[in-house]
Motif scaffolding. Structure first.
Motif, PDB file in Angstrom:
ATOM      1  N   THR A  97      27.712  50.639  38.812  1.00 11.26           N
ATOM      2  CA  THR A  97      27.905  49.925  40.069  1.00 11.26           C
ATOM      3  C   THR A  97      29.122  49.015  40.035  1.00 11.26           C
ATOM      4  OG1 THR A  97      26.372  48.189  39.305  1.00 11.26           O
ATOM      5  CG2 THR A  97      25.458  49.948  40.691  1.00 11.26           C
ATOM      6  N   THR A  98      29.634  48.720  38.849  1.00  6.25           N
ATOM      7  CA  THR A  98      30.778  47.814  38.733  1.00  6.25           C
ATOM      8  C   THR A  98      32.107  48.548  38.713  1.00  6.25           C
ATOM      9  OG1 THR A  98      29.422  46.251  37.475  1.00  6.25           O
ATOM     10  CG2 THR A  98      31.801  45.964  37.355  1.00  6.25           C
ATOM     11  N   ILE A  99      32.161  49.703  38.092  1.00  7.56           N
ATOM     12  CA  ILE A  99      33.431  50.389  37.889  1.00  7.56           C
ATOM     13  C   ILE A  99      34.100  50.758  39.210  1.00  7.56           C
ATOM     14  CG2 ILE A  99      32.384  52.687  37.772  1.00  7.56           C
ATOM     15  CD1 ILE A  99      35.316  51.383  35.623  1.00  7.56           C
ATOM     16  N   ALA A 100      33.293  50.994  40.252  1.00  4.31           N
ATOM     17  CA  ALA A 100      33.857  51.365  41.548  1.00  4.31           C
ATOM     18  C   ALA A 100      33.827  50.221  42.557  1.00  4.31           C
ATOM     19  CB  ALA A 100      33.094  52.558  42.122  1.00  4.31           C
ATOM     20  N   GLU A 101      33.560  49.004  42.103  1.00  5.36           N
ATOM     21  CA  GLU A 101      33.493  47.850  42.997  1.00  5.36           C
ATOM     22  C   GLU A 101      34.866  47.594  43.631  1.00  5.36           C
ATOM     23  OE1 GLU A 101      32.876  44.480  45.108  1.00  5.36           O
ATOM     24  OE2 GLU A 101      31.384  45.872  44.302  1.00  5.36           O
ATOM     25  N   PRO A 102      34.972  47.601  44.962  1.00  4.02           N
ATOM     26  CA  PRO A 102      36.274  47.412  45.625  1.00  4.02           C
ATOM     27  C   PRO A 102      36.970  46.109  45.256  1.00  4.02           C
ATOM     28  CG  PRO A 102      34.638  48.217  47.196  1.00  4.02           C
ATOM     29  CD  PRO A 102      33.906  47.901  45.933  1.00  4.02           C
ATOM     30  N   ALA A 103      36.206  45.033  45.144  1.00  2.00           N
ATOM     31  CA  ALA A 103      36.816  43.755  44.783  1.00  2.00           C
ATOM     32  C   ALA A 103      37.430  43.816  43.391  1.00  2.00           C
ATOM     33  CB  ALA A 103      35.773  42.636  44.855  1.00  2.00           C
ATOM     34  N   LEU A 104      36.782  44.516  42.475  1.00  2.00           N
ATOM     35  CA  LEU A 104      37.321  44.655  41.123  1.00  2.00           C
ATOM     36  C   LEU A 104      38.590  45.496  41.135  1.00  2.00           C
ATOM     37  CD1 LEU A 104      37.136  44.218  38.087  1.00  2.00           C
ATOM     38  CD2 LEU A 104      35.584  46.186  37.961  1.00  2.00           C
ATOM     39  N   PRO A 179      45.475  34.317  25.967  1.00  2.00           N
ATOM     40  CA  PRO A 179      46.764  34.141  26.638  1.00  2.00           C
ATOM     41  C   PRO A 179      46.583  33.452  27.987  1.00  2.00           C
ATOM     42  CG  PRO A 179      46.515  36.387  25.827  1.00  2.00           C
ATOM     43  CD  PRO A 179      45.191  35.731  25.669  1.00  2.00           C
ATOM     44  N   PRO A 180      47.424  32.493  28.348  1.00  2.00           N
ATOM     45  CA  PRO A 180      47.237  31.744  29.605  1.00  2.00           C
ATOM     46  C   PRO A 180      47.199  32.637  30.844  1.00  2.00           C
ATOM     47  CG  PRO A 180      48.871  30.675  28.208  1.00  2.00           C
ATOM     48  CD  PRO A 180      48.565  31.986  27.561  1.00  2.00           C
ATOM     49  N   GLU A 181      47.973  33.748  30.832  1.00  2.00           N
ATOM     50  CA  GLU A 181      48.031  34.591  32.030  1.00  2.00           C
ATOM     51  C   GLU A 181      46.758  35.393  32.261  1.00  2.00           C
ATOM     52  OE1 GLU A 181      50.151  36.693  28.589  1.00  2.00           O
ATOM     53  OE2 GLU A 181      50.199  34.717  29.543  1.00  2.00           O
ATOM     54  N   ILE A 182      45.865  35.476  31.263  1.00  2.00           N
ATOM     55  CA  ILE A 182      44.629  36.242  31.440  1.00  2.00           C
ATOM     56  C   ILE A 182      43.447  35.355  31.804  1.00  2.00           C
ATOM     57  CG2 ILE A 182      43.656  36.120  29.108  1.00  2.00           C
ATOM     58  CD1 ILE A 182      43.978  39.306  31.256  1.00  2.00           C
ATOM     59  N   VAL A 183      43.593  34.040  31.639  1.00  2.00           N
ATOM     60  CA  VAL A 183      42.458  33.130  31.829  1.00  2.00           C
ATOM     61  C   VAL A 183      41.958  33.152  33.273  1.00  2.00           C
ATOM     62  CG1 VAL A 183      41.724  30.714  31.789  1.00  2.00           C
ATOM     63  CG2 VAL A 183      43.104  31.634  29.920  1.00  2.00           C
ATOM     64  N   GLY A 184      42.883  33.025  34.229  1.00  2.00           N
ATOM     65  CA  GLY A 184      42.471  33.034  35.629  1.00  2.00           C
ATOM     66  C   GLY A 184      41.839  34.348  36.031  1.00  2.00           C
ATOM     67  N   VAL A 185      42.415  35.459  35.562  1.00  2.00           N
ATOM     68  CA  VAL A 185      41.851  36.783  35.856  1.00  2.00           C
ATOM     69  C   VAL A 185      40.444  36.898  35.295  1.00  2.00           C
ATOM     70  CG1 VAL A 185      42.135  39.260  35.494  1.00  2.00           C
ATOM     71  CG2 VAL A 185      44.136  37.829  35.887  1.00  2.00           C
ATOM     72  N   GLY A 191      33.187  36.666  39.215  1.00  2.00           N
ATOM     73  CA  GLY A 191      32.690  36.628  40.587  1.00  2.00           C
ATOM     74  C   GLY A 191      32.723  37.973  41.281  1.00  2.00           C
ATOM     75  N   VAL A 192      33.755  38.766  41.018  1.00  2.00           N
ATOM     76  CA  VAL A 192      33.906  40.024  41.752  1.00  2.00           C
ATOM     77  C   VAL A 192      32.940  41.098  41.279  1.00  2.00           C
ATOM     78  CG1 VAL A 192      36.326  39.555  42.223  1.00  2.00           C
ATOM     79  CG2 VAL A 192      35.710  40.888  40.204  1.00  2.00           C
ATOM     80  N   THR A 193      32.312  40.915  40.127  1.00  2.00           N
ATOM     81  CA  THR A 193      31.423  41.951  39.602  1.00  2.00           C
ATOM     82  C   THR A 193      30.056  41.965  40.270  1.00  2.00           C
ATOM     83  OG1 THR A 193      30.777  40.420  37.849  1.00  2.00           O
ATOM     84  CG2 THR A 193      32.510  41.995  37.347  1.00  2.00           C
ATOM     85  N   THR A 194      29.640  40.862  40.832  1.00  2.00           N
ATOM     86  CA  THR A 194      28.319  40.803  41.467  1.00  2.00           C
ATOM     87  C   THR A 194      28.453  41.312  42.898  1.00  2.00           C
ATOM     88  OG1 THR A 194      28.795  38.463  41.939  1.00  2.00           O
ATOM     89  CG2 THR A 194      27.421  38.960  40.049  1.00  2.00           C
ATOM     90  N   ILE A 226      21.563  38.288  37.075  1.00  2.00           N
ATOM     91  CA  ILE A 226      22.858  38.135  37.739  1.00  2.00           C
ATOM     92  C   ILE A 226      23.700  37.085  37.021  1.00  2.00           C
ATOM     93  CG2 ILE A 226      24.001  37.627  39.925  1.00  2.00           C
ATOM     94  CD1 ILE A 226      22.354  40.178  39.868  1.00  2.00           C
ATOM     95  N   ALA A 227      23.058  36.094  36.435  1.00  2.00           N
ATOM     96  CA  ALA A 227      23.799  35.078  35.676  1.00  2.00           C
ATOM     97  C   ALA A 227      24.530  35.712  34.502  1.00  2.00           C
ATOM     98  CB  ALA A 227      22.842  33.993  35.185  1.00  2.00           C
ATOM     99  N   PHE A 228      23.880  36.653  33.823  1.00  2.00           N
ATOM    100  CA  PHE A 228      24.541  37.357  32.728  1.00  2.00           C
ATOM    101  C   PHE A 228      25.676  38.230  33.251  1.00  2.00           C
ATOM    102  CE2 PHE A 228      20.340  36.635  30.712  1.00  2.00           C
ATOM    103  CZ  PHE A 228      20.770  36.005  29.554  1.00  2.00           C
ATOM    104  N   ALA A 229      25.458  38.842  34.420  1.00  2.00           N
ATOM    105  CA  ALA A 229      26.493  39.706  35.001  1.00  2.00           C
ATOM    106  C   ALA A 229      27.718  38.925  35.433  1.00  2.00           C
ATOM    107  CB  ALA A 229      25.912  40.478  36.197  1.00  2.00           C
ATOM    108  N   SER A 230      27.576  37.631  35.656  1.00  2.00           N
ATOM    109  CA  SER A 230      28.719  36.783  36.004  1.00  2.00           C
ATOM    110  C   SER A 230      29.373  36.169  34.775  1.00  2.00           C
ATOM    111  CB  SER A 230      28.269  35.657  36.954  1.00  2.00           C
ATOM    112  OG  SER A 230      27.762  36.173  38.156  1.00  2.00           O
ATOM    113  N   LEU A 231      28.604  36.016  33.722  1.00  2.00           N
ATOM    114  CA  LEU A 231      29.096  35.365  32.503  1.00  2.00           C
ATOM    115  C   LEU A 231      29.870  36.306  31.598  1.00  2.00           C
ATOM    116  CD1 LEU A 231      29.189  33.199  30.241  1.00  2.00           C
ATOM    117  CD2 LEU A 231      26.845  33.857  29.651  1.00  2.00           C
ATOM    118  N   THR A 232      29.283  37.451  31.292  1.00  2.00           N
ATOM    119  CA  THR A 232      29.889  38.335  30.291  1.00  2.00           C
ATOM    120  C   THR A 232      31.269  38.871  30.681  1.00  2.00           C
ATOM    121  OG1 THR A 232      28.581  40.177  31.171  1.00  2.00           O
ATOM    122  CG2 THR A 232      27.712  39.020  29.247  1.00  2.00           C
TER     123      THR A 232
END
Length: 247
Positions: A97-104, A179-185, A191-194, A226-232
């Motif tokens: 369900t995550t691999i095809a998530e439009p937001a991702l 790396p600093p450029e990956i932290v924000g991503v 958030g986008v995975t849920t 869902i908490a785990f799905a947002s954390l990992t």
């Protein structure tokens, strides 16, 4: 059929009620702050109608399909007594369900452009595509692992607060060396995975599984997946950035 129409009408009223505060806020700002004529008023009405209609059918579909499917599968797998198939289903559910998530998809595409600007990858279409795909696979893998860990927590009756706090401690530690450029991503990936499909299915899976196990309370044990799905995803993407930097 009649009961379905009544339920659908009730969902439509609930959708209108939920959207009304947004309409009021926009209207107040338009009249009192912006004070300009609204262009394309007809298109706005059509769009509002489509939003209400879509939200109504989405909520109706959740109740009559996705929630029962998740709970039914959880009950069936619990009765089967096979931990292997239960864990397999949990992982595949999170990954698929995550691999095809439009937001991702959008975040991964934008992240590849940022990586080019930062000099992390070459400015070629192949490099961008590979980076975006790698990011999507890492996030999808992390959600699959998250749901698997969440199911294991329900079976083993582990403490949810301890696991969540421990997870975020790892996130903070990984942030200091990533790396600093990956932290924000990485933080946005949580958030986008849920997504709209993942959340109801995973929630129903947790509640159904807790309901099927003796001594488990669906209210205290069934939620938390869902908490785990947002954390990992945060942790996995940070580690992904660290590995890429070493390579």
């Amino acid at each position: 059929m009649k009961n379905s129409l009544i339920a659908l009408s009730r969902d439509a009223l609930f959708s209108l009620r939920d959207l009304l505060p947004i309409v009021i806020v926009i209207g107040v700002f338009q009249i009192l702050v912006i004070r300009q004529p609204v262009s394309g008023f007809g298109s706005l009405l059509v769009g509002a109608f489509l939003v209400v209609t879509g939200l109504t059918f989405f909520i109706f579909g959740l109740r009559v399909a996705l929630f029962p499917i998740g709970e039914g599968l959880a009950h069936a797998l619990a009765r089967k007594g096979s931990a292997f198939w239960l864990f397999t289903f949990a992982f595949v559910l999170g990954f698929g369900t995550t691999i095809a998530e439009p937001a991702l998809l959008a975040v991964a595409s934008e992240a590849s452009e940022v990586a080019v600007d930062a000099g992390a990858i070459p400015a070629t279409d192949e490099a961008r595509s590979s980076y975006a795909l790698g990011l999507r696979l890492v996030v999808a893998l992390s959600v699959g692992v998250a749901i698997l860990i969440g199911v294991l927590r329900i079976l083993a009756n582990w403490s949810l607060p301890v696991m969540i706090i421990g997870g975020y401690i790892l996130v903070v530690l990984a942030t200091t060396v990533a790396p600093p450029e990956i932290v924000g991503v990485a933080y946005d990936s949580g958030g986008v995975t849920t997504s709209t499909v993942t959340v109801p299915l995973v929630t129903a899976l947790g509640v159904g599984l807790a309901s099927s196990l003796k001594g488990r309370n669906p209210m205290t044990d069934g939620f938390g997946l869902i908490a785990f799905a947002s954390l990992t995803p945060i942790l996995f993407v940070l580690l992904y950035g660290i590995v890429l930097e070493w390579i």
